[in-house]
Design a protein around this motif. Structure first.
Motif, PDB file in Angstrom:
ATOM      1  N   ARG A   1       4.758  57.203  40.903  1.00  0.00           N
ATOM      2  CA  ARG A   1       4.370  58.271  39.218  1.00  0.00           C
ATOM      3  C   ARG A   1       4.160  59.784  40.226  1.00  0.00           C
ATOM      4  O   ARG A   1       3.755  60.281  40.502  1.00  0.00           O
TER       5      ARG A   1
ATOM      6  N   LEU B   1       3.085  62.681  36.994  1.00  0.00           N
ATOM      7  CA  LEU B   1       1.767  62.792  35.880  1.00  0.00           C
ATOM      8  C   LEU B   1       2.077  64.660  35.853  1.00  0.00           C
ATOM      9  O   LEU B   1       2.783  65.364  36.713  1.00  0.00           O
TER      10      LEU B   1
ATOM     11  N   VAL C   1       2.550  60.204  31.842  1.00  0.00           N
ATOM     12  CA  VAL C   1       3.066  59.226  33.150  1.00  0.00           C
ATOM     13  C   VAL C   1       3.784  58.524  33.459  1.00  0.00           C
ATOM     14  O   VAL C   1       4.155  58.302  32.366  1.00  0.00           O
TER      15      VAL C   1
ATOM     16  N   TYR D   1      -2.040  56.120  42.909  1.00  0.00           N
ATOM     17  CA  TYR D   1      -1.777  55.952  40.931  1.00  0.00           C
ATOM     18  C   TYR D   1      -3.314  54.963  40.851  1.00  0.00           C
ATOM     19  O   TYR D   1      -4.660  54.751  39.596  1.00  0.00           O
TER      20      TYR D   1
END
Length: 101
Positions: free
Chosen positions: A2, A4, A41, A77
């Motif tokens: 992920r 961010l 995200v 995450y």
């Protein structure tokens, strides 16, 4: 993994608000989803994709803004803790939905 993106942008004048909206629209066009007011995200398949995404966003960042990116694994995450508020039970917060091709 992920990616961010966290940002702080001035929104005092109409031009600053316009620049803010353009940046947010670009984030959404790149596949980001808002998880907090200035935190977005995106799921990326590899580290190279995160670097390419950063390059795509740079032209939309103004001088008076602070924009940071952070890359997390799915496990990192998924270990996010809610100290206040409640987790939304949708696909953004569930690591089980990950499909490896």
């Amino acid at each position: 993994m992920r990616m961010l993106v966290m940002f702080d942008m001035p929104t005092t004048t109409s031009i600053e608000r316009h620049n803010y909206r353009i940046f947010v629209k670009e984030l959404e066009r790149e596949g980001f989803v808002r998880i907090q007011f200035s935190v977005y995200v995106k799921i990326c398949t590899n580290f190279l994709e995160t670097k390419e995404t950063e390059k795509q966003l740079i032209p939309f960042i103004r001088e008076d803004c602070i924009v940071q990116s952070l890359v997390l694994t799915e496990k990192q995450y998924a270990n996010m803790h809610f100290l206040s508020g409640t987790s939304i039970k949708d696909v953004r917060n569930i690591s089980k939905r990950l499909l490896i091709l």
